[in-house]
Design an enzyme around this catalytic site. Sequence first.
Site, short mmCIF file in Angstrom:
data_model
loop_
_atom_site.label_atom_id
_atom_site.label_comp_id
_atom_site.label_asym_id
_atom_site.label_seq_id
_atom_site.Cartn_x
_atom_site.Cartn_y
_atom_site.Cartn_z
N TYR A 144 0.85 -1.19 0.00
CA TYR A 144 0.00 0.00 0.00
C TYR A 144 0.88 1.23 0.00
O TYR A 144 1.84 1.32 0.76
CB TYR A 144 -0.88 0.00 1.25
CG TYR A 144 -1.77 1.21 1.41
CD1 TYR A 144 -2.82 1.45 0.52
CD2 TYR A 144 -1.59 2.10 2.46
CE1 TYR A 144 -3.65 2.56 0.68
CE2 TYR A 144 -2.42 3.21 2.63
CZ TYR A 144 -3.45 3.43 1.73
OH TYR A 144 -4.27 4.52 1.90
N ASP A 239 9.09 2.79 -0.14
CA ASP A 239 8.04 3.41 0.67
C ASP A 239 8.29 2.98 2.11
O ASP A 239 7.93 1.87 2.52
CB ASP A 239 6.66 2.97 0.18
CG ASP A 239 5.54 3.62 0.99
OD1 ASP A 239 5.83 4.20 2.06
OD2 ASP A 239 4.38 3.53 0.56
N LYS A 272 4.38 8.68 9.03
CA LYS A 272 4.13 8.07 10.34
C LYS A 272 5.14 8.52 11.42
O LYS A 272 4.96 9.58 11.98
CB LYS A 272 4.00 6.56 10.19
CG LYS A 272 2.76 6.24 9.32
CD LYS A 272 2.32 4.81 9.28
CE LYS A 272 0.96 4.70 8.61
NZ LYS A 272 0.90 4.06 7.31
C1 LIG Z 1 0.28 4.54 5.99
C2 LIG Z 1 0.98 4.30 4.73
C3 LIG Z 1 0.86 5.17 3.63
C4 LIG Z 1 -0.12 6.30 3.60
O1 LIG Z 1 0.13 7.26 4.57
P1 LIG Z 1 -1.06 8.24 5.02
O2 LIG Z 1 -0.40 9.20 5.93
O3 LIG Z 1 -2.08 7.35 5.67
O4 LIG Z 1 -1.60 8.88 3.80
C5 LIG Z 1 1.66 4.95 2.54
N1 LIG Z 1 2.53 3.92 2.50
C6 LIG Z 1 2.66 3.06 3.52
C7 LIG Z 1 3.66 1.96 3.43
C8 LIG Z 1 1.87 3.20 4.66
O5 LIG Z 1 1.99 2.32 5.65
#
Ligand SMILES: *Cc1c(COP(=O)(O)O)cnc(C)c1O
Length: 432
Positions: A144, A239, A272
């Site tokens: 994701y 990511d 995060k």
């Molecule tokens: C949480 C998450 C996102 C999206 O971040 P948001 O602040 O919720 O938009 C993107 N990539 C990864 C791997 C994530 O865990």
Amino acid sequence: MTVNLNETLFNRAKVTIPGGVNSPVRAFKAVGGTPRFVKRAQGAYFWDANDQRYIDYIGSWGPMILGHGHPAIKEAVHSAVEEGLSFGAPTEREVELAEEIIKLVPSIEMVRLVSSGTEAGMSAIRLARGATGRSKIIKFEGCYHGHADALLVKAGSGLATFGNPTSAGVPPEVVQHTLVLPFNDTEALEVAFKAHGSEVACLMMEPIAGNMNFVRATVPFMKRCRELCTEYGVLLAFDEVMCGFRVALGSAQSLYAQAIPGFEPDMTVMGKVIGGGMPLAAFGAKREVMEHLAPIGGVYQAGTLSGNPVATACGLATLREIQRPGFFENLGARTASLVSGMTAAANSAGISMCGDSLGGMFGYFFLDKLPSNYATVMTTDSARFNKFFHGMLDEGVYFAPALFEAGFVSGAHTEQDVADTVAAAKRVFATL
Ligand SMILES: *Cc1c(COP(=O)(O)O)cnc(C)c1O
């Protein structure tokens, strides 16, 4: 009869907010039942609307690596609030945060701050396309990267699928350049690069996938990703929104660099933990890539609240705290003991369970052996998972309310919290 205030709030919320929540997983749709409305949190715990206490293993889905209400964070935020909430002009703290990120993650030479992981991932893709002059992107099934249109794709079955949107409202034309491959499948990767490598701008991946529970990219797979990206001039984009500053101080890329000499991704997306609970995310890369961004280059990207002074204060204080000697050693040991305690308790109750962890991030599966891709994660017995989840909730332990989500331990969780969790799990396993 006592009134369940979570239920009262949920019913009220559903009138004005779709599904009663502002982010889908909070609605407990996968596990059933009533979501807990949180009133307050401190340390490793939060309390719901009924004043019931829970040991918190989601930590706002990752940001709360120090636990809730850490004194250094509260102080940093309070003093930033005194100085002003937002200016729309640059501040020293943005520079400090950029310097701090670059110091800890050396593959990043320049960084741009934004407000969410979604925004960071979306902007990184635009930058990769602008910098390479190519349109296609590669992602992996089960990873994701936020809810930007081009990234809301997962594969159907088969080796590779172009343009198969996961959400209504995403036109097929928008995802026609997104190629989705199975995770940890080197053969599929070779085939895709051979066919399309020279048209691909970037390969984006979660190195430690946390959105299909917890699945590491294997070292040979990562090595091949790096080699093929280099060979075809594709930017390897990590990511690390979830695993950045969470699995290790140097983030997941530092762990792969230990296993693969000289390893570095070309781009990194963060979120995060770098906001410590405030809306803050970032994307960074080498200077020559980042200089394609406006106002120097032709790739447009902007944000009214980007680099917000309160968020940067919170993020900076968080990054400073996690650099204290022993922080990650202790966090990693406590998380590992949670996973080994739970799996041992399950196995001695005759239940198949296995788990894995790195730093303060973990996953557990009702499976005999750790899965390496999305398809295997999805073979987990969801009825058993849901029963376990609710059993733990009744015991005052809050795990992620869906089997495809990772879990998080913070610096505030104690040995006693872990022991209490394992004891609760024993009681719940006996009922499964
Ligand atoms: C949480 C998450 C996102 C999206 O971040 P948001 O602040 O919720 O938009 C993107 N990539 C990864 C791997 C994530 O865990």
